[in-house]
Motif scaffolding. Sequence first.
Motif, PDB file in Angstrom:
ATOM      1  N   TYR A   1       0.735  -1.157  -0.029  1.00 48.01           N
ATOM      2  CA  TYR A   1       0.166  -0.183  -0.022  1.00 48.01           C
ATOM      3  C   TYR A   1       0.752   1.252  -0.013  1.00 48.01           C
ATOM      4  O   TYR A   1       0.539   2.054  -0.633  1.00 48.01           O
ATOM      5  CB  TYR A   1      -1.170   0.193   1.164  1.00 48.01           C
ATOM      6  N   THR A   2       1.819   1.239   0.914  1.00 49.55           N
ATOM      7  CA  THR A   2       2.816   2.306   0.877  1.00 49.55           C
ATOM      8  C   THR A   2       3.748   2.557  -0.174  1.00 49.55           C
ATOM      9  O   THR A   2       4.234   3.776  -0.370  1.00 49.55           O
ATOM     10  CB  THR A   2       3.399   2.531   2.421  1.00 49.55           C
TER      11      THR A   2
ATOM     12  N   ARG B   1       6.621   1.359   0.498  1.00 51.27           N
ATOM     13  CA  ARG B   1       7.829   1.697   1.239  1.00 51.27           C
ATOM     14  C   ARG B   1       8.273   0.198   1.888  1.00 51.27           C
ATOM     15  O   ARG B   1       7.455  -0.842   1.853  1.00 51.27           O
ATOM     16  CB  ARG B   1       7.543   2.463   2.180  1.00 51.27           C
TER      17      ARG B   1
ATOM     18  N   SER C   1      10.065   8.644   5.491  1.00 50.97           N
ATOM     19  CA  SER C   1       9.423   8.703   4.291  1.00 50.97           C
ATOM     20  C   SER C   1       9.564   7.185   3.454  1.00 50.97           C
ATOM     21  O   SER C   1       8.860   6.816   2.556  1.00 50.97           O
ATOM     22  CB  SER C   1       9.783   9.717   3.007  1.00 50.97           C
TER      23      SER C   1
ATOM     24  N   ALA D   1       7.213   1.994   6.176  1.00 53.42           N
ATOM     25  CA  ALA D   1       6.069   1.492   5.759  1.00 53.42           C
ATOM     26  C   ALA D   1       4.873   1.556   7.006  1.00 53.42           C
ATOM     27  O   ALA D   1       3.810   1.887   6.725  1.00 53.42           O
ATOM     28  CB  ALA D   1       6.003   0.206   4.933  1.00 53.42           C
TER      29      ALA D   1
ATOM     30  N   CYS E   1       2.536   8.508  13.227  1.00 50.24           N
ATOM     31  CA  CYS E   1       2.301   7.695  11.829  1.00 50.24           C
ATOM     32  C   CYS E   1       1.634   8.570  11.078  1.00 50.24           C
ATOM     33  O   CYS E   1       1.701   8.589   9.698  1.00 50.24           O
ATOM     34  CB  CYS E   1       1.370   6.442  12.275  1.00 50.24           C
TER      35      CYS E   1
ATOM     36  N   SER F   1       2.789   9.572   7.288  1.00 53.42           N
ATOM     37  CA  SER F   1       1.846   8.682   6.359  1.00 53.42           C
ATOM     38  C   SER F   1       2.563   7.271   6.507  1.00 53.42           C
ATOM     39  O   SER F   1       2.719   6.470   5.485  1.00 53.42           O
ATOM     40  CB  SER F   1       2.259   8.966   4.853  1.00 53.42           C
ATOM     41  N   ILE F   2       2.807   6.950   7.638  1.00 53.87           N
ATOM     42  CA  ILE F   2       3.267   5.439   8.079  1.00 53.87           C
ATOM     43  C   ILE F   2       1.922   4.838   8.729  1.00 53.87           C
ATOM     44  O   ILE F   2       1.083   5.426   9.440  1.00 53.87           O
ATOM     45  CB  ILE F   2       4.075   5.636   9.168  1.00 53.87           C
ATOM     46  N   LEU F   3       1.791   3.677   8.436  1.00 55.07           N
ATOM     47  CA  LEU F   3       0.754   2.654   8.874  1.00 55.07           C
ATOM     48  C   LEU F   3       1.091   2.283  10.308  1.00 55.07           C
ATOM     49  O   LEU F   3       2.066   1.828  10.579  1.00 55.07           O
ATOM     50  CB  LEU F   3       0.381   1.563   7.976  1.00 55.07           C
TER      51      LEU F   3
ATOM     52  N   VAL G   1      -6.418   0.192   2.304  1.00 56.23           N
ATOM     53  CA  VAL G   1      -5.158  -0.499   2.582  1.00 56.23           C
ATOM     54  C   VAL G   1      -5.337  -2.085   2.158  1.00 56.23           C
ATOM     55  O   VAL G   1      -4.294  -2.767   1.706  1.00 56.23           O
ATOM     56  CB  VAL G   1      -4.704  -0.503   4.007  1.00 56.23           C
TER      57      VAL G   1
END
Length: 422
Positions: free
Chosen positions: A122-123, A125, A195, A198, A226, A230-232, A282
């Motif tokens: 999803y991310t 990352r 950045s 994830a 988070c 923009s971290i889950l 997500v």
Amino acid sequence: MTSLTDRKNAAISRGVGMTTQIYADRAENAEIWDKDGNRYIDFAAGIAVVNTGHRHPRVIEAVKAQLDRFTHTCHQVVPYENYVALAERLNAAVPGDWPKKTAFYTTGAEAVENAIKIARHYTGRAGIVAFAGGFHGRTFMGMSLTGKVQPYKAGFGPMMNDVWHLPFPNDLHGVSQDEALASLDRLFKADIDPSRVAAIIVEPVQGEGGFYEAPSGFMQRLREICDQYSILLIADEVQTGFARTGRLFAMEHHGVAADITTMAKGLGGGLPISAVTGRVEVMDSPAPGGLGGTYAGNPLAVAAAHAVLDVIEDEALCDRATRLGQRLKQRLAGLRDDVPEIVDIRGPGFMNAVEFNVAGSDKPNPEMANRVREEALSRNLILLTCGVYGNVIRFLAPLTIPDGVFDEALDLLEVSIRAARA
């Protein structure tokens, strides 16, 4: 005649550890009888699996009914309605006031693996932040996330990359909430750009690590961090889930919700099932076929899970967990004057622990914890140790344990703790 232990040693890998040499013959609620007819009180519950007790009649009835219809089709080949219905129930029950979706698996480690897959997909990352003392399974990603080397990582070679560990807040061991958060800030400055992260994965109450509960302020600050980057946020509720902490999920104690929640253990009432529930956007990120497993969401285990959720609600097991935990902690507190090795008594609901140090010092005392476990076992009470230092006894009896059996167990526990000092 060859003993069962000799047969086990000859047939089963040494890496499969065993806490006891009890070979179960039958079990009922919070009691187990071995092959020789000896009765034990079970304060392990299969490591928080049978929260509703061994062979709860409603769980057995549900599984038998499903057994008469079909046992396996693989949901990915021929789906079935009770899988869909269980997903709907978890989507409604898991904390978070946003639309959710669910996918089912077989083990807690498998749920964690897939939560990481989903977060990375999803991310876009790779980085994952986890915590010292955390336990997330024995697969390679699970091992990599786990913050304890012995016995989980030792000798297995390089771990998965882009996994970063931070200290978990633990005032007893000198790690404040502020220090844990400052370590995250230092990580972002020195080692990995946020950045590229994830997800942050955290147990609301560390299980294998020692039953240390995350402070609410810490969980709230993680949520803010988070959101900022923009971290889950992933809540590993494999051991804390399903009424164990006095709430259906431990995150309910903290007033914040995770983007992804992993579940297993108590969900199936003794049958293997796990789940990942998260935000719709997500969970829908991976393409069809990217998630799943041959036995994932087995029909028998799904039927058991429905019954477990019904029992938790109908028998008010969240409230019962709180009452049982209070009685246990009060009993342990009454021993502190006579047992100076007791340094802490803790845990929400009926996810409780007692920690031992060398008397009059801050040195962990794993020998004392193990003696307590052995003394209890000699009196037919099954206990488990845990903690990075092995100096913690954790208590995980079924939430359905009858009051008379619970009182008997508390008496045995007190005698065992006193005997361990002799």
